[in-house]
Design a protein around this motif. Structure first.
Motif, short mmCIF file in Angstrom:
data_model
loop_
_atom_site.label_atom_id
_atom_site.label_comp_id
_atom_site.label_asym_id
_atom_site.label_seq_id
_atom_site.Cartn_x
_atom_site.Cartn_y
_atom_site.Cartn_z
N HIS A 17 48.26 14.41 23.81
CA HIS A 17 47.41 14.03 24.95
C HIS A 17 46.03 13.54 24.55
O HIS A 17 45.22 13.22 25.42
CB HIS A 17 47.29 15.21 25.92
N GLY A 18 45.74 13.50 23.26
CA GLY A 18 44.45 13.01 22.80
C GLY A 18 43.27 13.89 23.18
O GLY A 18 42.13 13.45 23.18
N ILE A 19 43.54 15.13 23.49
CA ILE A 19 42.49 16.09 23.85
C ILE A 19 42.11 16.86 22.60
O ILE A 19 42.98 17.36 21.89
CB ILE A 19 42.99 17.04 24.96
N GLU A 20 40.82 16.96 22.32
CA GLU A 20 40.34 17.63 21.10
C GLU A 20 39.54 18.88 21.43
O GLU A 20 38.31 18.85 21.42
CB GLU A 20 39.50 16.66 20.27
N PRO A 21 40.21 20.01 21.71
CA PRO A 21 39.47 21.25 21.95
C PRO A 21 38.85 21.76 20.65
O PRO A 21 39.29 21.42 19.57
CB PRO A 21 40.53 22.21 22.48
N SER A 22 37.84 22.60 20.78
CA SER A 22 37.16 23.12 19.60
C SER A 22 38.11 23.95 18.74
O SER A 22 39.00 24.63 19.26
CB SER A 22 35.95 23.97 20.01
N ALA A 23 37.90 23.90 17.45
CA ALA A 23 38.74 24.65 16.51
C ALA A 23 38.55 26.15 16.64
O ALA A 23 39.42 26.92 16.28
CB ALA A 23 38.45 24.21 15.09
N SER A 24 37.40 26.57 17.17
CA SER A 24 37.14 28.01 17.29
C SER A 24 38.02 28.69 18.33
O SER A 24 38.20 29.89 18.31
CB SER A 24 35.67 28.27 17.61
#
Length: 181
Positions: A17-24
């Motif tokens: 979906h091309g969504i980049e949530p934070s890695a934390s």
């Protein structure tokens, strides 16, 4: 708290979906802030992920494999109770994933519909040890007579500030193994 759902979901939502949530990871059970999307859309994505092949390919969380193996070796009968999906294909993926990651350690794997309350099953399983990372479910465990242990995570940090004293909070699996093996 056994499988890295957050890491698997983060990767899947990025690729599909091309969504980049934070890695934390999320800072609460609501994924609204983490994904930057309305709650209804977050729930749709969760349901879509839990129905995907990726849902059946999650890695064990650090320390979980070793802890489960030690608890089983100590003679404990282990049950997984999860509100991930009751769709037969998703249930089969979850069971296969857990069996593969944990060498068939679980005597019983109970999969409920997404968001379905665990209350009934906690009553059925009354009197055991309940290990959880969702405070609402932890309280259900306490109320059903379980010795309840919460694994600390970023998403439940706020819950500990006003926790019920019957819930024992731990940082990882090591103290759990020490208590029960």
């Amino acid at each position: 708290m056994l499988l890295d759902w957050t890491g698997g979901f983060r990767h899947w939502v990025s690729v599909n979906h091309g969504i980049e949530p934070s890695a934390s990871g999320p800072k609460s059970w609501s994924l609204f802030n983490w994904l930057g999307l309305p709650e209804a859309r977050c729930f749709e994505l969760i349901a879509e992920f839990n129905a995907s092949q990726s849902f059946g390919q999650l890695s064990a969380l650090p320390g979980a494999k070793e802890a489960v193996a030690k608890l089983k070796a100590a003679g404990h009968k282990l049950t997984v109770l999860t509100s991930c999906s009751d769709d037969p294909a998703a249930v089969a993926r979850r069971r296969q994933n857990l069996d593969g990651e944990f060498d068939g350690a679980f005597q019983r794997i109970i999969c409920l519909a997404l968001r379905e309350s665990k209350d009934h099953w906690l009553e059925v399983l009354r009197g055991g040890v309940w290990i959880e990372d969702n405070y609402k479910n932890a309280m259900m465990g306490v109320n059903a007579g379980h010795k309840t242990i919460m694994l600390r995570h970023l998403h439940n940090a706020d819950d500990e500030r006003s926790t019920d004293s019957r819930i024992h909070w731990v940082d990882d699996w090591r103290p759990i193994v020490s208590l029960f093996s």
